[in-house]
Design a protein around this motif. Structure first.
Motif, PDB file in Angstrom:
ATOM      1  N   SER A  88       0.834  -1.210   0.000  1.00  0.00           N
ATOM      2  CA  SER A  88       0.000   0.000   0.000  1.00  0.00           C
ATOM      3  C   SER A  88       0.862   1.251   0.000  1.00  0.00           C
ATOM      4  N   TYR A 114       4.005   2.263   7.759  1.00  0.00           N
ATOM      5  CA  TYR A 114       3.381   2.519   6.456  1.00  0.00           C
ATOM      6  C   TYR A 114       4.368   3.241   5.534  1.00  0.00           C
ATOM      7  N   GLY A 135      -3.095  -1.098  -2.754  1.00  0.00           N
ATOM      8  CA  GLY A 135      -3.942  -0.353  -1.824  1.00  0.00           C
ATOM      9  C   GLY A 135      -3.470   1.086  -1.688  1.00  0.00           C
ATOM     10  N   TYR A 190      -8.587   2.244  -0.559  1.00  0.00           N
ATOM     11  CA  TYR A 190      -9.229   1.693   0.639  1.00  0.00           C
ATOM     12  C   TYR A 190      -9.703   2.776   1.596  1.00  0.00           C
ATOM     13  N   LEU A 211      -6.448  -0.282   6.056  1.00  0.00           N
ATOM     14  CA  LEU A 211      -5.354  -0.434   5.092  1.00  0.00           C
ATOM     15  C   LEU A 211      -4.232  -1.298   5.648  1.00  0.00           C
TER      16      LEU A 211
END
Lengths: 291, 447
Positions: free
Chosen positions: B252, B286, B319, B352, B445
């Motif tokens: 993602s 992330y 994503g 998402y 996510l």
């Protein structure tokens, strides 16, 4: 947020006042037109500063009344002063004054556009960029649809009808924003279909063939590094067109789409008679060199 | 030296049968210091007894592998000569020919950092993965797939920085990888000749000078397929891992857009609430990119779109999450719209998550219109807004957005006790707003 296109407009107009003027193309009456001159009004700038950063609500309310007075006296001048104020703003509040004033005074979009378009022909690159940015408010740009140039079309049509100088800065701004939509809008605004219908069809077909390649690039049906020969041939004819804004369209295409860049195209456009065409071609050439 | 011990040693060896070992024992290594065959921390008669039992044999047990001190595949007089040098502390020097572990225990560790961005880490900073998270497949070091075709306009930035730390200085350590997808370089941009080779997923000695205690390496995920893989450091003469990282490929990408005039920087300005959230997500593993909303054109084009498209096309990202404040909210819509329009080119991916904080339409820098449209094709949309006035915040505000969270149209923070006095310029800074974004994004996510 529209800085990217504003910068393009700035670059495109960079030679308006600075570069030696070469012989204009045969049908480019505006190519050597003098740049538009605008001098911000000190009182207006002070009132806007007070509105942005007055110490309390009372001071801001007083400033707003001053702005209302300026609007009543000369709305276009107020709007151009707003552009100059925004150009110089150092704070978020300062940068938002123009939007707040236009909303509070319920100034119609047509008034704003009409007042700001001349600023696209100033020699002040920052002011041109700011005007281009503010005009974006009314263009309804989106990934899903073409921009709305209807207000610009009316202005260009008026100039065409009355014999006034072409708004070159506006035309360059449109072509920098969306070359295909701009080209088609210009053919309509100048009533090309009535004056030379076969030529109109040639231009519309050329734009369609080129746009089809761009569509195929955008949707993954053609390698981004490739173009179809027919599109290359159409672009080559537009590069030789007698009308400066057709050639400027061609320059914008090669600036935005590397697959259309060939040494021949770049060389021809960099040597164009029109300074706006040359400036965009130089930008494309620099991009090509950086790749 | 203990004379009695030496005498006994000499006698036993003299009686030994001196045979040349025929083959080394594959798969067994010696985890102990040179001569410490029994691994009790001393080189003494117990070790000699073990050595003697192996004398003349091919090393088929750990004791015998440890007895093969020069690593030539047999336990013989050459090993005996080395053994006498370290027996009972007879020398302070490790015999140069002893290929077993250093007489001094080696410690080694790995520190991984969060992903790069362009030419370095700006607008964030070089932030280490916490020790406690190093082997977590979610909070641990994420890594971008770096398959051919990836577009890095500011140069290669998809390798993960890893710091190898050793003690004592110059200690010989090796890396062991869990999958061939991991490649290791000594340069961040993969200069020719700077890759560290693996043989059977293990390197030779990590290049360290005799006085070096640290070495920066760059780890690449060179496969187009997603996965997780470990990277461990161990003494060159041992198969015992001293520290391990577990890399997971990013599936993602999170795009974070500030408001007008907000430019991401480090340390993050506490008055730029969305960037505070963005940094927290970055620290939590992330792949989060922070942007000035000016990079997003009204048609969604620009650097943020380019990054998302490159991630989808070339790094296997499926994503996307986008959130923004003020004009950054308007740009959130524009960016989602562009990515949605370009699906024929981009292939399969899902938006998402999206979020607005007091979202303002972003057709220009002076646009004060509310952005009230739900971002196209988003699975989940979070919305916070307040009410603007002329003198307080120049009419800047968001508003209710259909099908948003909290249902049905988002949260008017002025209806809460904590946000009753909010203005456009403060609404993004409430911890309640920031926490809501962080927690709901985390629920929607995967990394």
């Amino acid at each position: 947020m529209l800085r990217i296109n504003a910068m393009i407009t700035m670059l495109a107009g960079a030679t308006l006042a600075l570069a030696p003027q070469p012989a204009p193309a045969a049908d480019a009456p505006g190519a050597s037109a003098a740049p538009y001159v605008f001098t911000p009004d000190a009182a207006a700038q002070a009132a806007l500063a007070d509105l942005a950063a007055g110490p309390d609500a009372g001071a801001r309310s007083t400033a707003l009344e001053s702005v209302r007075t300026l609007d009543a006296a000369d709305r276009p001048a107020l709007l151009r002063n707003l552009a100059a104020f925004t150009r110089d703003a150092q704070t978020t509040r300062g940068g938002m004054v123009a939007g707040a004033v236009i909303r509070e005074l319920a100034i119609p979009a047509d008034d704003v556009v009409t007042a700001l378009v001349p600023l696209l022909d100033t020699a002040d690159a920052d002011l041109r960029a700011e005007a281009a940015n503010m005009l974006g408010t009314y263009e309804d740009r989106s990934a899903s649809r073409a921009p709305d140039f209807s207000r610009y079309r009316a202005l260009i049509a008026d100039a065409d009808r009355t014999g006034a100088p072409e708004p070159r800065g506006l035309i360059a701004h449109m072509l920098a924003t969306d070359p295909g939509t701009a080209l088609l809008t210009l053919t309509r605004a100048t009533r090309l279909g009535e004056r030379d219908h076969p030529r109109l069809k040639r231009l519309v077909w050329a734009e369609h063939v080129i746009a089809d390649v761009i569509w195929k690039h955008d949707n993954g049906f053609l390698d981004p590094a490739e173009i179809e020969p027919a599109a290359g041939a159409q672009l080559a004819t537009l590069i030789e067109d007698a009308t400066w804004w057709v050639r400027l369209y061609a320059a914008e295409i090669i600036r935005r789409h590397p697959a259309f860049r060939t040494p021949q195209n770049l060389d021809r456009l960099r040597a164009d008679a029109d300074p706006l065409v040359r400036a965009v071609a130089e930008t494309a050439s620099a991009a090509a060199a950086a790749e | 030296m203990n004379h009695h011990r030496v005498t006994a040693l000499t006698a036993v060896v003299a009686a030994g049968v001196l045979l040349i070992a025929q083959a080394a024992c594959a798969g067994i290594t010696c985890p102990y210091s040179c001569g410490d065959i029994t691994g009790d921390g001393f080189v003494d008669l117990d070790d000699f007894a073990a050595f003697n039992a192996c004398m003349g044999t091919a090393p088929a047990t750990q004791d015998c592998v440890c007895s093969d001190m020069n690593g030539d595949g047999g336990v013989d007089l050459a090993d005996y000569a080395l053994f006498t040098l370290v027996f009972a502390g007879s020398s302070d020097e490790m015999p140069p020919a002893c290929t077993g572990a250093s007489a001094e225990p080696i410690t080694a560790s790995l520190t991984a950092y969060r992903p790069q961005n362009g030419a370095g880490y700006a607008p964030l900073a070089r932030i280490a993965v916490a020790d406690a998270d190093e082997v977590s497949p979610t909070y641990g070091p994420g890594i971008r797939i770096n398959a051919p075709g990836d577009n890095d306009p500011a140069g290669e930035d998809d390798l993960i920085e890893v710091l190898v730390t050793v003690d004592p200085p110059g200690a010989a350590v090796a890396l062991r990888r869990g999958a061939a997808a991991l490649r290791v370089w000594t340069t961040r941009d993969k200069q020719p000749g700077t890759e560290i080779a693996f043989t059977a997923d293990r390197t030779g000695a990590v290049p360290l000078g005799p006085q070096d205690t640290q070495r920066t390496l760059w780890v690449e995920w060179a496969s187009p397929n997603h996965g997780t893989a470990t990277l461990a450091v161990e003494p060159l003469a041992s198969a015992v891992a001293q520290d391990t990282l577990t890399f997971h490929t990013f599936t993602s990408l999170v795009l974070v857009l500030g408001g007008e005039g907000q430019v991401p920087s480090y340390p993050v300005d506490p008055n730029s609430g969305t960037f505070v959230v963005g940094e927290a997500l970055y620290r939590a593993g992330y792949d989060a990119l922070l942007y000035d909303e000016d990079v997003v054109g009204a048609d969604g084009s620009g650097a943020a779109s380019d990054a998302a498209e490159d991630a989808i096309l070339h790094r296997g990202v499926t994503g996307i999450a986008i959130f923004g404040y003020s004009h950054g909210g308007g740009s959130t819509y524009d960016l989602a719209d562009r990515l949605d329009v370009r699906r024929p080119l981009l292939g399969v991916f899902t938006i998402y998550y999206t979020s607005y904080v007091d979202s303002v339409s972003n057709n220009s820098d002076i646009d004060v219109g509310q952005e009230l449209r739900r971002p196209p094709s988003t699975d989940y949309h979070l919305n916070h807004y307040q009410h603007g006035t002329l003198f307080e915040d120049f009419f800047l505000d968001g508003g209710p957005v259909p099908n948003s969270n909290p249902p049905p149209t988002g949260l008017d923070v002025e209806t809460t006790a904590w946000g009753a006095n909010s203005t456009h310029f403060t609404v993004d800074d409430y911890v309640q707003v920031r926490s809501a974004i962080e927690s709901t994004l985390g629920a929607q996510l995967n990394r």
